[in-house]
Design a protein around this motif. Structure first.
Motif, PDB file in Angstrom:
ATOM      1  N   PRO A  79       0.801  -1.235   0.000  1.00 57.60           N
ATOM      2  CA  PRO A  79       0.000   0.000   0.000  1.00 57.60           C
ATOM      3  C   PRO A  79       0.829   1.278   0.000  1.00 57.60           C
ATOM      4  CG  PRO A  79      -0.909  -1.583   1.548  1.00 57.60           C
ATOM      5  CD  PRO A  79       0.382  -2.157   1.077  1.00 57.60           C
ATOM      6  N   ALA A  80       1.987   1.284   0.629  1.00 60.57           N
ATOM      7  CA  ALA A  80       2.776   2.511   0.737  1.00 60.57           C
ATOM      8  C   ALA A  80       3.514   2.862  -0.551  1.00 60.57           C
ATOM      9  CB  ALA A  80       3.786   2.373   1.875  1.00 60.57           C
ATOM     10  N   VAL A  81       3.429   2.004  -1.561  1.00 62.58           N
ATOM     11  CA  VAL A  81       4.164   2.218  -2.811  1.00 62.58           C
ATOM     12  C   VAL A  81       3.172   2.541  -3.921  1.00 62.58           C
ATOM     13  CG1 VAL A  81       5.639   1.134  -4.541  1.00 62.58           C
ATOM     14  CG2 VAL A  81       6.027   0.696  -2.116  1.00 62.58           C
ATOM     15  N   GLY A  82       3.521   3.520  -4.747  1.00 59.34           N
ATOM     16  CA  GLY A  82       2.689   3.822  -5.906  1.00 59.34           C
ATOM     17  C   GLY A  82       2.078   5.210  -5.834  1.00 59.34           C
ATOM     18  N   ASN A  83       1.993   5.843  -6.988  1.00 50.84           N
ATOM     19  CA  ASN A  83       1.391   7.166  -7.098  1.00 50.84           C
ATOM     20  C   ASN A  83      -0.100   7.004  -7.384  1.00 50.84           C
ATOM     21  OD1 ASN A  83       0.637   9.768  -7.638  1.00 50.84           O
ATOM     22  ND2 ASN A  83       2.119  10.118  -9.273  1.00 50.84           N
ATOM     23  N   PRO A  84      -0.988   7.539  -6.528  1.00 48.54           N
ATOM     24  CA  PRO A  84      -2.430   7.392  -6.770  1.00 48.54           C
ATOM     25  C   PRO A  84      -2.876   7.936  -8.123  1.00 48.54           C
ATOM     26  CG  PRO A  84      -2.013   8.220  -4.549  1.00 48.54           C
ATOM     27  CD  PRO A  84      -0.699   8.258  -5.272  1.00 48.54           C
ATOM     28  N   GLU A  85      -2.152   8.919  -8.657  1.00 49.71           N
ATOM     29  CA  GLU A  85      -2.554   9.523  -9.932  1.00 49.71           C
ATOM     30  C   GLU A  85      -2.306   8.601 -11.122  1.00 49.71           C
ATOM     31  OE1 GLU A  85      -0.566  13.222 -10.259  1.00 49.71           O
ATOM     32  OE2 GLU A  85      -1.602  14.154  -8.557  1.00 49.71           O
ATOM     33  N   THR A  86      -1.486   7.568 -10.939  1.00 50.45           N
ATOM     34  CA  THR A  86      -1.173   6.663 -12.051  1.00 50.45           C
ATOM     35  C   THR A  86      -1.872   5.316 -11.924  1.00 50.45           C
ATOM     36  OG1 THR A  86       0.792   5.753 -10.936  1.00 50.45           O
ATOM     37  CG2 THR A  86       1.095   7.746 -12.274  1.00 50.45           C
ATOM     38  N   ILE A  87      -2.803   5.201 -10.994  1.00 47.11           N
ATOM     39  CA  ILE A  87      -3.413   3.895 -10.746  1.00 47.11           C
ATOM     40  C   ILE A  87      -4.183   3.380 -11.957  1.00 47.11           C
ATOM     41  CG2 ILE A  87      -5.493   4.893  -9.690  1.00 47.11           C
ATOM     42  CD1 ILE A  87      -5.495   2.456  -7.809  1.00 47.11           C
ATOM     43  N   ASN A  88      -4.854   4.271 -12.685  1.00 44.72           N
ATOM     44  CA  ASN A  88      -5.586   3.832 -13.870  1.00 44.72           C
ATOM     45  C   ASN A  88      -4.637   3.324 -14.946  1.00 44.72           C
ATOM     46  OD1 ASN A  88      -8.127   4.444 -12.795  1.00 44.72           O
ATOM     47  ND2 ASN A  88      -8.074   6.543 -13.553  1.00 44.72           N
ATOM     48  N   ASP A  89      -3.548   4.036 -15.151  1.00 49.36           N
ATOM     49  CA  ASP A  89      -2.570   3.613 -16.154  1.00 49.36           C
ATOM     50  C   ASP A  89      -1.965   2.263 -15.767  1.00 49.36           C
ATOM     51  OD1 ASP A  89      -3.002   5.950 -17.550  1.00 49.36           O
ATOM     52  OD2 ASP A  89      -1.343   7.016 -16.588  1.00 49.36           O
ATOM     53  N   ARG A  90      -1.637   2.112 -14.485  1.00 52.08           N
ATOM     54  CA  ARG A  90      -1.042   0.857 -14.038  1.00 52.08           C
ATOM     55  C   ARG A  90      -2.031  -0.296 -14.134  1.00 52.08           C
ATOM     56  NH1 ARG A  90      -0.118   1.264  -8.779  1.00 52.08           N
ATOM     57  NH2 ARG A  90      -0.662   3.444  -8.436  1.00 52.08           N
ATOM     58  N   THR A  91      -3.308  -0.017 -13.926  1.00 46.72           N
ATOM     59  CA  THR A  91      -4.328  -1.064 -14.053  1.00 46.72           C
ATOM     60  C   THR A  91      -4.432  -1.547 -15.489  1.00 46.72           C
ATOM     61  OG1 THR A  91      -5.601  -0.155 -12.198  1.00 46.72           O
ATOM     62  CG2 THR A  91      -6.764  -1.610 -13.728  1.00 46.72           C
ATOM     63  N   TRP A  92      -4.449  -0.606 -16.432  1.00 52.36           N
ATOM     64  CA  TRP A  92      -4.536  -0.987 -17.842  1.00 52.36           C
ATOM     65  C   TRP A  92      -3.290  -1.717 -18.316  1.00 52.36           C
ATOM     66  CZ3 TRP A  92      -8.808  -1.646 -20.214  1.00 52.36           C
ATOM     67  CH2 TRP A  92      -9.910  -0.846 -19.921  1.00 52.36           C
ATOM     68  N   LEU A  93      -2.138  -1.341 -17.781  1.00 53.03           N
ATOM     69  CA  LEU A  93      -0.905  -2.051 -18.136  1.00 53.03           C
ATOM     70  C   LEU A  93      -0.965  -3.490 -17.618  1.00 53.03           C
ATOM     71  CD1 LEU A  93       1.852   0.649 -17.511  1.00 53.03           C
ATOM     72  CD2 LEU A  93       1.087  -0.275 -19.709  1.00 53.03           C
ATOM     73  N   TRP A  94      -1.517  -3.663 -16.428  1.00 57.08           N
ATOM     74  CA  TRP A  94      -1.661  -5.018 -15.899  1.00 57.08           C
ATOM     75  C   TRP A  94      -2.630  -5.833 -16.766  1.00 57.08           C
ATOM     76  CZ3 TRP A  94      -5.847  -7.804 -14.005  1.00 57.08           C
ATOM     77  CH2 TRP A  94      -5.514  -9.010 -13.377  1.00 57.08           C
ATOM     78  N   VAL A  95      -3.729  -5.216 -17.200  1.00 56.03           N
ATOM     79  CA  VAL A  95      -4.659  -5.914 -18.087  1.00 56.03           C
ATOM     80  C   VAL A  95      -3.948  -6.309 -19.380  1.00 56.03           C
ATOM     81  CG1 VAL A  95      -6.761  -5.662 -19.472  1.00 56.03           C
ATOM     82  CG2 VAL A  95      -6.711  -4.811 -17.120  1.00 56.03           C
ATOM     83  N   GLY A  96      -3.111  -5.398 -19.895  1.00 51.09           N
ATOM     84  CA  GLY A  96      -2.342  -5.717 -21.089  1.00 51.09           C
ATOM     85  C   GLY A  96      -1.405  -6.887 -20.867  1.00 51.09           C
ATOM     86  N   ALA A  97      -0.824  -6.980 -19.672  1.00 53.74           N
ATOM     87  CA  ALA A  97       0.062  -8.097 -19.356  1.00 53.74           C
ATOM     88  C   ALA A  97      -0.715  -9.412 -19.270  1.00 53.74           C
ATOM     89  CB  ALA A  97       0.799  -7.836 -18.043  1.00 53.74           C
ATOM     90  N   VAL A  98      -1.949  -9.360 -18.780  1.00 54.07           N
ATOM     91  CA  VAL A  98      -2.790 -10.564 -18.751  1.00 54.07           C
ATOM     92  C   VAL A  98      -3.103 -11.018 -20.178  1.00 54.07           C
ATOM     93  CG1 VAL A  98      -5.052 -11.490 -18.114  1.00 54.07           C
ATOM     94  CG2 VAL A  98      -3.796 -10.059 -16.501  1.00 54.07           C
ATOM     95  N   VAL A  99      -3.438 -10.075 -21.042  1.00 51.79           N
ATOM     96  CA  VAL A  99      -3.690 -10.410 -22.450  1.00 51.79           C
ATOM     97  C   VAL A  99      -2.435 -11.022 -23.070  1.00 51.79           C
ATOM     98  CG1 VAL A  99      -4.232  -9.463 -24.729  1.00 51.79           C
ATOM     99  CG2 VAL A  99      -5.463  -8.646 -22.703  1.00 51.79           C
ATOM    100  N   LEU A 100      -1.275 -10.449 -22.742  1.00 52.00           N
ATOM    101  CA  LEU A 100      -0.011 -11.009 -23.225  1.00 52.00           C
ATOM    102  C   LEU A 100       0.154 -12.445 -22.742  1.00 52.00           C
ATOM    103  CD1 LEU A 100       2.846 -10.878 -24.455  1.00 52.00           C
ATOM    104  CD2 LEU A 100       3.613  -9.856 -22.304  1.00 52.00           C
ATOM    105  N   GLY A 101      -0.154 -12.696 -21.470  1.00 54.34           N
ATOM    106  CA  GLY A 101      -0.046 -14.051 -20.950  1.00 54.34           C
ATOM    107  C   GLY A 101      -0.947 -15.027 -21.679  1.00 54.34           C
ATOM    108  N   LEU A 102      -2.176 -14.612 -21.971  1.00 54.79           N
ATOM    109  CA  LEU A 102      -3.107 -15.479 -22.707  1.00 54.79           C
ATOM    110  C   LEU A 102      -2.599 -15.758 -24.115  1.00 54.79           C
ATOM    111  CD1 LEU A 102      -6.484 -13.877 -21.543  1.00 54.79           C
ATOM    112  CD2 LEU A 102      -5.518 -16.061 -20.806  1.00 54.79           C
TER     113      LEU A 102
END
Length: 261
Positions: A140-163
């Protein structure tokens, strides 16, 4: 024995296996992950305290720190709530897992338990391993709240990459008619190539400050990986066990039916 049962039967089996897996994953999270979360929150609160006191303004009459807004869900509630959350999430994953296995059984000669375990490994590789090693979990103490949406979409992209990587590996394995060893090498090679290309194309994210304890960061990430791995391992094992039980029961019923003549 090949996987037997209707889609409805497999879905019910997947829901039960997913519930078991979710509760086991929540248990790992409670005893292994939550202490790391508490430590990270303590660091976050300690860092915020000097800033608050340094800009402390005179309080209006009748106002005290006791009037500060309490969090919507307490930490104890969050810890207990993860059993409900992961139980429901496990059931959802179990239903999707059962649907995927129902399709996969048409293209393989693997027995029911073997197909269950293989599908769990592939699901873990696509949804857990590939995203995790590109974008590992942060406390929880790590990460900029302003970039949470960008980081979420990047994670979704990584899941698509895994598939995509897993699909490429399976396709390469099935495309060859050589020995099983060469087919396995081709499948793993295709998986690695697609994953490597995706890792190069996806941007990197590093919002961990230099003063954050490296040991805590490592322990948190290991705990996060252990929790998600427990979910998939338990899902595969539970589904395989229920499948084998159903197969033995079906065989026993058939043996008990008297033959004509």
């Amino acid at each position: 024995m090949p996987l037997i049962g209707s889609l409805k039967t497999l879905l019910l089996r997947g829901l039960l296996a997913g519930l078991i897996a979710g509760l086991l994953a929540a248990t790992v999270g409670y005893f292994v992950g939550e202490p790391q979360v508490d430590a990270a929150i303590a660091i976050e609160e300690a860092a915020a305290a000097p800033a608050e006191h340094g800009h402390e303004a005179p309080e209006p009459q009748g106002h005290s720190h006791g009037d500060e807004e309490e969090p919507l869900v307490s930490r104890s509630g969050q810890k207990a709530g993860q059993f409900l959350a992961l139980g429901l999430a496990g059931m959802a994953f179990g239903a999707l897992f059962a649907a995927a296995v129902n399709v996969a059984r048409r293209f393989t000669n693997l027995s029911g338990p073997q197909l269950s375990l293989t599908s769990a490994v592939l699901g873990w590789a696509a949804i857990v391993a590939v995203p995790f090693f590109k974008y590992p979990a942060n406390p929880p103490a790590v990460g900029n709240p302003e970039t949470i949406n960008d980081r979420t979409w990047l994670w979704v992209g990584a899941v698509v990459l895994g598939l995509l990587a897993v699909s490429a590996g399976v396709a390469a394995y099935r495309a060859l008619t050589a020995s099983d060893t060469l087919r396995l090498i081709a499948g793993v090679g295709a998986f690695v190539v697609v994953t490597t290309v995706g890792y190069v194309l996806l941007p990197g994210v590093n919002e961990v400050t230099d003063d954050f304890p490296a040991t805590l960061l490592w322990n948190f990430r290991v705990a996060s990986l252990a929790e998600t791995t427990t979910l998939w391992v338990s899902l595969g094992l539970a589904f395989a066990a229920l499948t084998e039980f159903a197969s033995r029961r079906s065989t026993a019923v058939v043996d008990q039916v008297p033959t004509a003549g």
